[in-house]
Design a protein around this motif. Structure first.
Motif, PDB file in Angstrom:
ATOM      1  N   ARG A  20       0.828  -1.200   0.000  1.00 13.67           N
ATOM      2  CA  ARG A  20       0.000   0.000   0.000  1.00 13.67           C
ATOM      3  C   ARG A  20       0.867   1.258   0.000  1.00 13.67           C
ATOM      4  O   ARG A  20       0.549   2.256  -0.658  1.00 13.67           O
ATOM      5  CB  ARG A  20      -0.924   0.004   1.222  1.00 13.67           C
ATOM      6  N   ALA A  44       2.150   1.685  -3.522  1.00 15.63           N
ATOM      7  CA  ALA A  44       1.091   2.206  -4.398  1.00 15.63           C
ATOM      8  C   ALA A  44       0.875   3.701  -4.159  1.00 15.63           C
ATOM      9  O   ALA A  44       0.686   4.473  -5.099  1.00 15.63           O
ATOM     10  CB  ALA A  44      -0.205   1.440  -4.166  1.00 15.63           C
ATOM     11  N   LYS A  45       0.912   4.111  -2.894  1.00 16.43           N
ATOM     12  CA  LYS A  45       0.736   5.531  -2.570  1.00 16.43           C
ATOM     13  C   LYS A  45       1.890   6.357  -3.127  1.00 16.43           C
ATOM     14  O   LYS A  45       1.689   7.449  -3.670  1.00 16.43           O
ATOM     15  CB  LYS A  45       0.650   5.710  -1.052  1.00 16.43           C
ATOM     16  N   ARG A  91       1.351   6.801  -6.825  1.00 21.28           N
ATOM     17  CA  ARG A  91       0.297   7.770  -7.131  1.00 21.28           C
ATOM     18  C   ARG A  91       0.777   9.204  -6.953  1.00 21.28           C
ATOM     19  O   ARG A  91       0.321  10.113  -7.631  1.00 21.28           O
ATOM     20  CB  ARG A  91      -0.916   7.537  -6.231  1.00 21.28           C
ATOM     21  N   ASN A 145       1.011   2.824 -13.847  1.00 24.61           N
ATOM     22  CA  ASN A 145       0.417   2.440 -12.572  1.00 24.61           C
ATOM     23  C   ASN A 145      -0.341   1.124 -12.692  1.00 24.61           C
ATOM     24  O   ASN A 145      -0.299   0.272 -11.794  1.00 24.61           O
ATOM     25  CB  ASN A 145      -0.537   3.523 -12.081  1.00 24.61           C
ATOM     26  N   LEU A 171       0.684  -1.930 -10.327  1.00 29.79           N
ATOM     27  CA  LEU A 171      -0.219  -2.382  -9.279  1.00 29.79           C
ATOM     28  C   LEU A 171      -0.598  -3.846  -9.443  1.00 29.79           C
ATOM     29  O   LEU A 171      -0.778  -4.568  -8.458  1.00 29.79           O
ATOM     30  CB  LEU A 171      -1.471  -1.500  -9.259  1.00 29.79           C
ATOM     31  N   ASN A 199      -1.635  -5.446  -5.864  1.00 32.99           N
ATOM     32  CA  ASN A 199      -2.579  -4.524  -5.228  1.00 32.99           C
ATOM     33  C   ASN A 199      -3.781  -4.430  -6.171  1.00 32.99           C
ATOM     34  O   ASN A 199      -3.955  -3.461  -6.916  1.00 32.99           O
ATOM     35  CB  ASN A 199      -1.926  -3.149  -5.026  1.00 32.99           C
ATOM     36  N   GLN A 201      -7.182  -4.230  -5.963  1.00 31.66           N
ATOM     37  CA  GLN A 201      -8.297  -3.299  -5.894  1.00 31.66           C
ATOM     38  C   GLN A 201      -7.939  -1.977  -6.562  1.00 31.66           C
ATOM     39  O   GLN A 201      -8.719  -1.424  -7.352  1.00 31.66           O
ATOM     40  CB  GLN A 201      -8.705  -3.077  -4.433  1.00 31.66           C
ATOM     41  N   GLU A 202      -6.754  -1.477  -6.278  1.00 27.13           N
ATOM     42  CA  GLU A 202      -6.336  -0.223  -6.901  1.00 27.13           C
ATOM     43  C   GLU A 202      -5.956  -0.436  -8.364  1.00 27.13           C
ATOM     44  O   GLU A 202      -6.061   0.483  -9.186  1.00 27.13           O
ATOM     45  CB  GLU A 202      -5.183   0.387  -6.120  1.00 27.13           C
ATOM     46  N   ASP A 260      -8.805   0.337 -10.749  1.00 26.39           N
ATOM     47  CA  ASP A 260      -9.005   1.753 -11.052  1.00 26.39           C
ATOM     48  C   ASP A 260      -7.990   2.236 -12.095  1.00 26.39           C
ATOM     49  O   ASP A 260      -8.341   2.986 -13.011  1.00 26.39           O
ATOM     50  CB  ASP A 260      -8.872   2.595  -9.781  1.00 26.39           C
TER      51      ASP A 260
END
Length: 393
Positions: free
Chosen positions: A112, A115-116, A119, A158, A162, A167, A169-170, A173
């Motif tokens: 996480r 991923a942050k 982003r 991304n 991801l 990851n 779920q993200e 998106d």
């Protein structure tokens, strides 16, 4: 009162009296030796394997508690170590490879954070779309398919990242827009993510779109969904077709899957020679399950003359990758001496590694092999086992 009097009369023999309302705790066996051995080695996965095997064993409750405490302490140390490391995909991959089984919460937190960090990275400028339209008969969605270059930039990067760090779920998106525009890898990313989240009908839709663009990974995903009947009726013949198609493009998982289906006669007539050929393609790429299957074929002489030396070679390759079943079967080969010289030392090493990796069936033959060795040989073997476990970290 009479019952209590009788009980008190025999207290010196029984040691205690229990009334019907007092539950009798199960006797705790002495497992201090095996716990001491587990705690003496530095790896976490053997502790987790012990917990998986004995979590419900009331006679080992105290031993399980001690092992769990130590496992949690080591996971906390891993979390502290990675807290100070750069939040990059490479570090996420290393953490996941080494600690996914024993410290999943630590892995999830770090992923996480990665991923942050991604982003928050300034987006790269996307190049202008190519002017040439796609062919009229291009596969994929009905809308015009934008070439990959037109979708380039941070969003697409991304998406790929991801999915790679799991990851999911993200990833949905990030992958949605490029997938809708027809990027085959993004479509496959949608399929992989939906599948991981157990949304199989959605996974099937995107796998079909990726496969329609002849993306080998998408073809494998579609074949696997069809073979498992996930999101659709099971279709072995069609699954095998996609496995073979992806396998011809070099996807090791698809080569192994095709070999397994042909070996079992699923979707086609059983063909041992063809199965062996598919396994060989995957094994040559270092796919551990295929190496194991080849080892078993040569050990048993399935569709080929038995060849113990070839069995030893392929089982050793698979066992060296940490595959517990291969380690146990290699131990059996050495202990039995079927076509190769019997070697109780090597048998003990591989049985021990299999047991540490969670193969309960390896414990008994390991003890048989140990009884045939000197204390010096066992010490030497333990050193080899520890070194092998450390190398896998």
């Amino acid at each position: 009162m009479r019952r209590l009097a009788v009980c008190f009369a025999f207290v010196s023999l029984l040691g205690a009296c229990a009334t019907p309302s007092q539950p009798v705790a199960p006797a705790q066996e002495d497992h201090s030796g095996e716990v001491k051995g587990l705690l003496a080695q530095d790896n976490i996965d053997p502790l987790t394997a012990y917990l998986d095997q004995y979590a419900d064993d009331a006679g080992r409750a105290s031993a399980v508690a001690e092992v769990r405490t130590e496992r949690d302490k080591r996971c906390a140390a891993v979390a502290k170590l990675y807290d100070g490391r750069e939040k990059t995909p490479a570090n996420a991959a290393r953490l996941r490879t080494a600690y996914r089984h024993s410290c999943p919460a630590v892995v999830e937190v770090f992923q996480r954070q990665v991923a942050k960090a991604v982003r928050n990275t300034p987006a790269a400028a996307a190049p202008a779309p190519e002017s040439a339209p796609p062919p009229a008969d291009a596969p994929g969605p009905a809308a015009a398919i934008a070439p990959s270059g037109a979708i380039a930039g941070q969003l697409l990067d991304n998406c790929y990242l991801l999915v790679r760090i799991e990851n999911y779920q993200e990833a949905l998106d990030a992958c949605a827009k490029p997938a809708e525009l027809g990027d085959a890898k993004a479509e496959d990313g949608m399929a992989v993510s939906f599948r991981a989240l157990r949304k199989y009908p959605d996974a099937l839709v995107w796998a079909r779109r990726a496969a329609a663009q002849n993306l080998p990974d998408g073809e494998y995903q579609l074949g696997d969904l069809l073979h498992r009947g996930a999101g659709t009726a099971r279709d072995d013949a069609e699954a095998l077709r996609y496995f073979q198609k992806a396998g011809q493009e070099g996807v090791a998982e698809a080569q192994y899957a095709a070999g397994s289906m042909v070996a079992r006669g699923e979707g086609t007539a059983r063909d041992d020679a063809q199965a062996r050929a598919w396994y060989a393609l995957a094994a040559d790429q270092g796919f551990a399950r295929a190496e194991l299957s080849l080892g078993e074929i040569y050990a048993t002489g399935t569709g080929v003359a038995p060849d113990a030396e070839q069995a030893r070679i392929w089982l050793t390759k698979a066992a060296g990758q940490g595959l517990a079943q291969a380690q146990r079967e290699l131990g059996e080969l050495y202990m039995g001496g079927r076509g190769i010289p019997a070697d109780d030392y090597q048998a003990y090493v591989w049985f021990s590694l299999a047991a540490l990796n969670g193969d309960a069936a390896a414990a008994a033959p390991r003890d048989v092999a140990a009884a045939r060795l000197t204390s010096e040989q066992i010490d030497q073997a333990q050193h080899q086992i520890r070194r092998t476990m450390e190398d896998k970290r």
